[in-house]
Each structure stands twice: as structure tokens, then as C-alpha cells.
Design an enzyme around this catalytic site. Structure first.
Site, PDB file in Angstrom:
ATOM      1  N   GLY A  83       6.669  68.010  61.735  1.00 38.91           N
ATOM      2  CA  GLY A  83       6.353  67.812  60.326  1.00 38.91           C
ATOM      3  C   GLY A  83       4.887  67.504  60.081  1.00 38.91           C
ATOM      4  O   GLY A  83       4.291  67.996  59.114  1.00 38.91           O
TER       5      GLY A  83
ATOM      6  N   LYS B  23      13.098  63.915  56.055  1.00 41.25           N
ATOM      7  CA  LYS B  23      12.045  64.516  55.228  1.00 41.25           C
ATOM      8  C   LYS B  23      12.408  65.886  54.663  1.00 41.25           C
ATOM      9  O   LYS B  23      11.980  66.244  53.583  1.00 41.25           O
ATOM     10  CB  LYS B  23      10.752  64.638  56.045  1.00 41.25           C
ATOM     11  CG  LYS B  23      10.034  63.321  56.255  1.00 41.25           C
ATOM     12  CD  LYS B  23       8.757  63.539  57.070  1.00 41.25           C
ATOM     13  CE  LYS B  23       7.752  62.441  56.801  1.00 41.25           C
ATOM     14  NZ  LYS B  23       6.461  62.695  57.444  1.00 41.25           N
TER      15      LYS B  23
ATOM     16  N   ASP C  44       1.268  62.917  52.773  1.00 44.43           N
ATOM     17  CA  ASP C  44       0.609  63.115  54.076  1.00 44.43           C
ATOM     18  C   ASP C  44      -0.570  64.072  53.911  1.00 44.43           C
ATOM     19  O   ASP C  44      -1.544  64.023  54.659  1.00 44.43           O
ATOM     20  CB  ASP C  44       1.588  63.703  55.099  1.00 44.43           C
ATOM     21  CG  ASP C  44       2.585  62.674  55.589  1.00 44.43           C
ATOM     22  OD1 ASP C  44       2.278  61.470  55.544  1.00 44.43           O
ATOM     23  OD2 ASP C  44       3.690  63.079  56.011  1.00 44.43           O
TER      24      ASP C  44
ATOM     25  N   GLY D 298      -5.396  57.539  63.605  1.00 49.12           N
ATOM     26  CA  GLY D 298      -4.711  57.929  62.372  1.00 49.12           C
ATOM     27  C   GLY D 298      -4.609  56.850  61.313  1.00 49.12           C
ATOM     28  O   GLY D 298      -3.909  57.032  60.314  1.00 49.12           O
TER      29      GLY D 298
HETATM   30  P1  ATR Z   1       6.604  64.677  63.219  1.00 47.89           P
HETATM   31  O1  ATR Z   1       7.392  65.013  61.982  1.00 47.89           O
HETATM   32  O2  ATR Z   1       6.081  63.272  63.220  1.00 47.89           O
HETATM   33  O3  ATR Z   1       5.538  65.680  63.523  1.00 47.89           O
HETATM   34  P2  ATR Z   1       8.500  65.807  65.120  1.00 47.89           P
HETATM   35  O4  ATR Z   1       8.954  66.820  64.142  1.00 47.89           O
HETATM   36  O5  ATR Z   1       9.552  65.135  65.936  1.00 47.89           O
HETATM   37  O6  ATR Z   1       7.671  64.640  64.423  1.00 47.89           O
HETATM   38  O7  ATR Z   1       7.415  66.484  66.087  1.00 47.89           O
HETATM   39  C1  ATR Z   1       6.921  65.834  67.178  1.00 47.89           C
HETATM   40  C2  ATR Z   1       5.911  66.742  67.911  1.00 47.89           C
HETATM   41  O8  ATR Z   1       5.456  66.037  69.067  1.00 47.89           O
HETATM   42  C3  ATR Z   1       6.499  68.041  68.410  1.00 47.89           C
HETATM   43  O9  ATR Z   1       5.492  69.027  68.403  1.00 47.89           O
HETATM   44  C4  ATR Z   1       6.888  67.702  69.844  1.00 47.89           C
HETATM   45  O10 ATR Z   1       6.955  68.806  70.722  1.00 47.89           O
HETATM   46  P3  ATR Z   1       8.333  69.686  70.858  1.00 47.89           P
HETATM   47  O11 ATR Z   1       8.361  70.575  69.635  1.00 47.89           O
HETATM   48  O12 ATR Z   1       8.148  70.435  72.111  1.00 47.89           O
HETATM   49  O13 ATR Z   1       9.448  68.694  70.883  1.00 47.89           O
HETATM   50  C5  ATR Z   1       5.738  66.814  70.236  1.00 47.89           C
HETATM   51  N1  ATR Z   1       6.048  65.917  71.345  1.00 47.89           N
HETATM   52  C6  ATR Z   1       6.793  64.783  71.299  1.00 47.89           C
HETATM   53  N2  ATR Z   1       6.860  64.210  72.515  1.00 47.89           N
HETATM   54  C7  ATR Z   1       6.150  65.010  73.367  1.00 47.89           C
HETATM   55  C8  ATR Z   1       5.809  64.949  74.757  1.00 47.89           C
HETATM   56  N3  ATR Z   1       6.237  63.945  75.533  1.00 47.89           N
HETATM   57  N4  ATR Z   1       5.034  65.929  75.264  1.00 47.89           N
HETATM   58  C9  ATR Z   1       4.589  66.940  74.487  1.00 47.89           C
HETATM   59  N5  ATR Z   1       4.860  67.045  73.175  1.00 47.89           N
HETATM   60  C10 ATR Z   1       5.622  66.096  72.613  1.00 47.89           C
END
Ligand code: ATR
Length: 265
Positions: free
Chosen positions: A113, A47, A83, A226
Site C-alpha cells: 500500500g 485500507k 499518505d 519516515g
Molecule cells: P504497506 O501497506 O505498509 O506497504 P504491505 O502491503 O504488507 O504493507 O507491504 C509490505 C511490503 O514490504 C511488501 O512489498 C513486502 O514484500 P512482499 O510483497 O514480497 O511480501 C515487503 N516486505 C515485508 N517484509 C519483507 C522482508 N522481510 N523482506 C523483503 N520485503 C519485505
């Protein structure tokens, strides 16, 4: 969802998934310039990386830093972020039409994102607490959006106290999302932490009732998943690709629901 809409519009195009490793992104983008290609959706991890490969992007893309839709206009490629439209529609579903009342207190869970799109949409008079497992990521995002919205970054461990008083809680993390066809039964917030009177918006749409939504129901709170964001970002992309004001959103929603119910793979 898209193929159902394209058929309903009597268009000859098809929508298909293309797995693109990072080293093949430039070639994949070049192939989108061919006549007959309307455009594409882009997802993780491309992205952000796709932006310099395009001929132009919208102001929303510049602000958010991410593209989810590419439009081919006579061989020139433009990046947009639908989005934003999807999240606005999801908020409206939850009863938060924007511009909303001033002083809205929002907790956004996650700093990826999807959280960026949420901060872009919330803007203005909302005050946002941004909660993330990795607090440094939330701090960076808060600093980046400081001119746009009042936003404070906090670590996930401190969230119970910070959820208190929230009008709206938005989950942008992938916590609770179905894995290998199973509901993980996980929530981004601890049991008993949801405050009275809050509305919960979960960007996760599979399973249709997430653990966070179950926690909300147990606390007597309204919660939405969602799905509407998925459908409305798709409809907005299709409007851009086909240059139409009207696309069959109902057909898209029905197709998405059917696919999510497992009857279509
Ligand atoms: P997207 O673009 O879909 O938002 P992303 O950039 O990978 O995807 O972001 C995922 C979010 O989910 C992040 O805020 C991530 O937290 P971190 O920044 O600490 O990685 C959060 N996330 C994913 N798995 C998680 C988990 N098991 N517990 C808490 N937060 C999680």
C-alpha cells in the site's frame, strides 16, 4: 500526536486506537456515522476493504485503491488518502519538491500500500524501478500504474545493478522496522549497493536511524526517516476532520518524537 493537537486546539474530542477484526469492520464503520465522531484513520488490513462501505472516496483513493482517513460529514462517510500528502512532505524534506526535475530516476523498494501511494505521488516525469521480494506483486502494480508513471518491476535479487544511477531510493517495505522494541539491524538492500549521489528516503520511522540509513551514511549519502510522513499524514487527516486549514503541526511533531523516544507509551 492527535490528542496533543486536539488539546492545543481546545477541542473536546479524543483519538483512540480501536482493534477491529475483519468480520467486525462493517459494524465499526457504522459506528463512525454517529454524531460527535469526526472520523478515523484506517490501517492494514482494512485500507482496501473499507472502500465499498463508505459513501464516497476521493480521486486519489480511486487511483491508489486504499483509504487511510475516513471523515464523518453529518452521518455520511468519505474516504481519503493522506499518505499522499505525507509522502509529498517527506520528499520535500529530502530535497525533492514536486513537480521535480524531469527524468528523475527513482527506485521504490516494496509493492504494498505504501508503494502505491509513492507511485501516485511520483507520477509524471519520474522513471521508477519497482523492486519487490515477490516480483509478481511488483509486476501487477507496475501494470496498474503504467498510464501514470514509467515503471519497471524487478525482483529483489537483481536490485544491486538496478540501484546504479538512481537519484532517489525510497523504502516502502517494513524491513528495518523496530520489532519488540529492538532494532532488527536489517536493510532492504545489500551492503555496498547504494549508488553514489543518491538520496535515501526510508518510510520507516522507528528506529529513528534504520540500518538502511546507516548504510547511506557509510556511503556518504543523505538519508531521511519516515517521521515527517507520519506527522504530515496525521496533520492532513486532522485538517479534514476539523475542517480547518491550520492545525498545530509542531505540536504533533513534538508529541510524535516524544512518543517514539519511549517516554510515552
Ligand atoms: P504497506 O501497506 O505498509 O506497504 P504491505 O502491503 O504488507 O504493507 O507491504 C509490505 C511490503 O514490504 C511488501 O512489498 C513486502 O514484500 P512482499 O510483497 O514480497 O511480501 C515487503 N516486505 C515485508 N517484509 C519483507 C522482508 N522481510 N523482506 C523483503 N520485503 C519485505
Amino acid at each position: 500526536m492527535h490528542n496533543a493537537a486536539l488539546a492545543a486546539l481546545d477541542l473536546p474530542h479524543t483519538y483512540r486506537a480501536l482493534a477491529v477484526p475483519p468480520q467486525e469492520l462493517a459494524a465499526a464503520v457504522r459506528s463512525l456515522r454517529e454524531p460527535g465522531v469526526l472520523g478515523a484513520n484506517v490501517t492494514v488490513p482494512h485500507k482496501e476493504q473499507i472502500v465499498p462501505l463508505l459513501d464516497g472516496v476521493t480521486d486519489a483513493v480511486r487511483h491508489i485503491g486504499a483509504v487511510n482517513t475516513v471523515v464523518n460529514r453529518s452521518g455520511r462517510l468519505y474516504g481519503d488518502n493522506t499518505d499522499v500528502t505525507g509522502f509529498r512532505a517527506l520528499l520535500a524534506t529530502a530535497g525533492f519538491g514536486l513537480p521535480g526535475r524531469s527524468g528523475l530516476r527513482v527506485v521504490v523498494l516494496g509493492a504494498g500500500g505504501a508503494a502505491r501511494a509513492a507511485l501516485h505521488v511520483l507520477g509524471g516525469s519520474a522513471s521508477v524501478v519497482l523492486v519487490n521480494r515477490t516480483v509478481e506483486r511488483a509486476e501487477r502494480l507496475a501494470a496498474e500504474f503504467a498510464d501514470h508513471v514509467t515503471v519497471t518491476a524487478v525482483a529483489a535479487q537483481a536490485e544491486a545493478a538496478l540501484l546504479h544511477g538512481a537519484d532517489l531510493i525510497v523504502n516502502t517495505t517494513s524491513v528495518g522496522m523496530e520489532r519488540d522494541g529492538q532494532d532488527p539491524g536489517e536493510s532492504p538492500v545489500p551492503d555496498g549497493a547504494l549508488p553514489a549521489g543518491a538520496v535515501v528516503v526510508d518510510m520507516v520511522y522507528r528506529p529513528s536511524v534504520t540500518e538502511l540509513m546507516r548504510q547511506a551514511a557509510a556511503a556518504g549519502l543523505q538519508a531521511v526517516n519516515g517521521l515527517e510522513m507520519l506527522v504530515q499524514q496525521g496533520a492532513a487527516s486532522l485538517r479534514l476532520w476539523t475542517d480547518r486549514d491550520e492545525v498545530p503541526v509542531g505540536v504533533m511533531r513534538a508529541a510524535a518524537l516524544q512518543a517514539l523516544s519511549g517516554s510515552v507509551s
